[in-house]
Write a protein that holds these residues in place. Structure first.
Motif, mmCIF file in Angstrom:
data_model
loop_
_atom_site.group_PDB
_atom_site.id
_atom_site.type_symbol
_atom_site.label_atom_id
_atom_site.label_comp_id
_atom_site.label_asym_id
_atom_site.label_seq_id
_atom_site.Cartn_x
_atom_site.Cartn_y
_atom_site.Cartn_z
ATOM 1 N N LEU A 25 0.837 -1.202 0.000
ATOM 2 C CA LEU A 25 0.000 0.000 0.000
ATOM 3 C C LEU A 25 0.869 1.248 0.000
ATOM 4 O O LEU A 25 1.910 1.286 0.668
ATOM 5 C CB LEU A 25 -0.877 0.043 1.253
ATOM 6 C CG LEU A 25 -1.927 -1.046 1.421
ATOM 7 C CD1 LEU A 25 -2.563 -0.936 2.800
ATOM 8 C CD2 LEU A 25 -2.977 -0.912 0.351
ATOM 9 N N THR A 26 0.430 2.260 -0.722
ATOM 10 C CA THR A 26 1.022 3.591 -0.637
ATOM 11 C C THR A 26 -0.065 4.497 -0.071
ATOM 12 O O THR A 26 -1.155 4.620 -0.654
ATOM 13 C CB THR A 26 1.500 4.097 -2.009
ATOM 14 O OG1 THR A 26 2.498 3.200 -2.497
ATOM 15 C CG2 THR A 26 2.097 5.498 -1.894
ATOM 16 N N VAL A 27 0.220 5.080 1.088
ATOM 17 C CA VAL A 27 -0.745 5.933 1.779
ATOM 18 C C VAL A 27 -0.076 7.276 2.043
ATOM 19 O O VAL A 27 0.974 7.337 2.701
ATOM 20 C CB VAL A 27 -1.199 5.283 3.106
ATOM 21 C CG1 VAL A 27 -2.131 6.203 3.863
ATOM 22 C CG2 VAL A 27 -1.864 3.938 2.843
ATOM 23 N N ARG A 69 -9.008 -3.303 3.072
ATOM 24 C CA ARG A 69 -7.955 -2.402 2.581
ATOM 25 C C ARG A 69 -8.165 -0.999 3.166
ATOM 26 O O ARG A 69 -7.212 -0.344 3.565
ATOM 27 C CB ARG A 69 -7.996 -2.383 1.049
ATOM 28 C CG ARG A 69 -6.846 -1.674 0.423
ATOM 29 C CD ARG A 69 -6.928 -1.837 -1.109
ATOM 30 N NE ARG A 69 -5.698 -1.459 -1.734
ATOM 31 C CZ ARG A 69 -4.721 -2.285 -2.054
ATOM 32 N NH1 ARG A 69 -4.843 -3.564 -1.825
ATOM 33 N NH2 ARG A 69 -3.623 -1.840 -2.612
ATOM 34 N N GLU A 73 -5.526 1.185 5.448
ATOM 35 C CA GLU A 73 -5.124 2.559 5.144
ATOM 36 C C GLU A 73 -5.393 3.487 6.322
ATOM 37 O O GLU A 73 -4.564 4.346 6.646
ATOM 38 C CB GLU A 73 -5.835 3.053 3.883
ATOM 39 C CG GLU A 73 -5.361 2.339 2.637
ATOM 40 C CD GLU A 73 -6.146 2.703 1.390
ATOM 41 O OE1 GLU A 73 -7.122 3.493 1.474
ATOM 42 O OE2 GLU A 73 -5.780 2.192 0.311
ATOM 43 N N GLU A 74 -6.515 3.313 6.994
ATOM 44 C CA GLU A 74 -6.843 4.128 8.164
ATOM 45 C C GLU A 74 -5.835 3.881 9.296
ATOM 46 O O GLU A 74 -5.393 4.820 9.960
ATOM 47 C CB GLU A 74 -8.255 3.793 8.641
ATOM 48 C CG GLU A 74 -8.715 4.628 9.815
ATOM 49 C CD GLU A 74 -10.132 4.275 10.243
ATOM 50 O OE1 GLU A 74 -10.428 4.449 11.436
ATOM 51 O OE2 GLU A 74 -10.936 3.835 9.401
ATOM 52 N N ARG A 77 -2.617 5.673 8.423
ATOM 53 C CA ARG A 77 -2.730 7.130 8.648
ATOM 54 C C ARG A 77 -2.643 7.463 10.139
ATOM 55 O O ARG A 77 -2.024 8.445 10.530
ATOM 56 C CB ARG A 77 -4.027 7.659 8.059
ATOM 57 C CG ARG A 77 -3.960 7.808 6.563
ATOM 58 C CD ARG A 77 -5.136 8.582 5.977
ATOM 59 N NE ARG A 77 -4.927 8.697 4.545
ATOM 60 C CZ ARG A 77 -5.446 7.847 3.645
ATOM 61 N NH1 ARG A 77 -6.224 6.860 4.023
ATOM 62 N NH2 ARG A 77 -5.186 8.019 2.360
#
Length: 92
Positions: A25-27, A69, A73-74, A77
């Motif tokens: 993942l790219t966040v 997913r 991501e959360e 962050r």
């Protein structure tokens, strides 16, 4: 030898084993590899691949439920929000 643990990666013999293919993942411009631990459903390791150090975090979901997913991501962050920009580690 320091009396307090230092951030970093666990020695190979103490590192958890992982099942299946990792999720990449790219966040917010940061790259992470997310892996589920073998024999621990719902427990994930997040490796911060683009960070200034070999660093990351682990997370266990409720009752071993798989993470979506969006939930990954959360979580990323939330982790990034706690990083001290001066050190690249969690703020104290």
């Amino acid at each position: 030898m320091a009396s307090e643990p230092e951030p970093g990666i666990a020695p190979e013999d103490q590192s958890p084993r992982h099942a299946g293919d990792p999720v990449m993942l790219t966040v917010d411009g940061h790259d992470f590899r997310v892996r589920v631990r073998t024999g621990e459903p719902g427990t994930y390791d997040f490796d911060w691949l683009s960070g200034p150090h070999e660093y990351g975090f682990g997370l266990s979901g409720a009752a071993g439920a798989p993470m979506s997913r969006a939930a990954m991501e959360e979580a990323i962050r939330g982790f990034l929000a706690e990083i001290d920009p001066a050190t690249g580690y969690l703020a104290e």
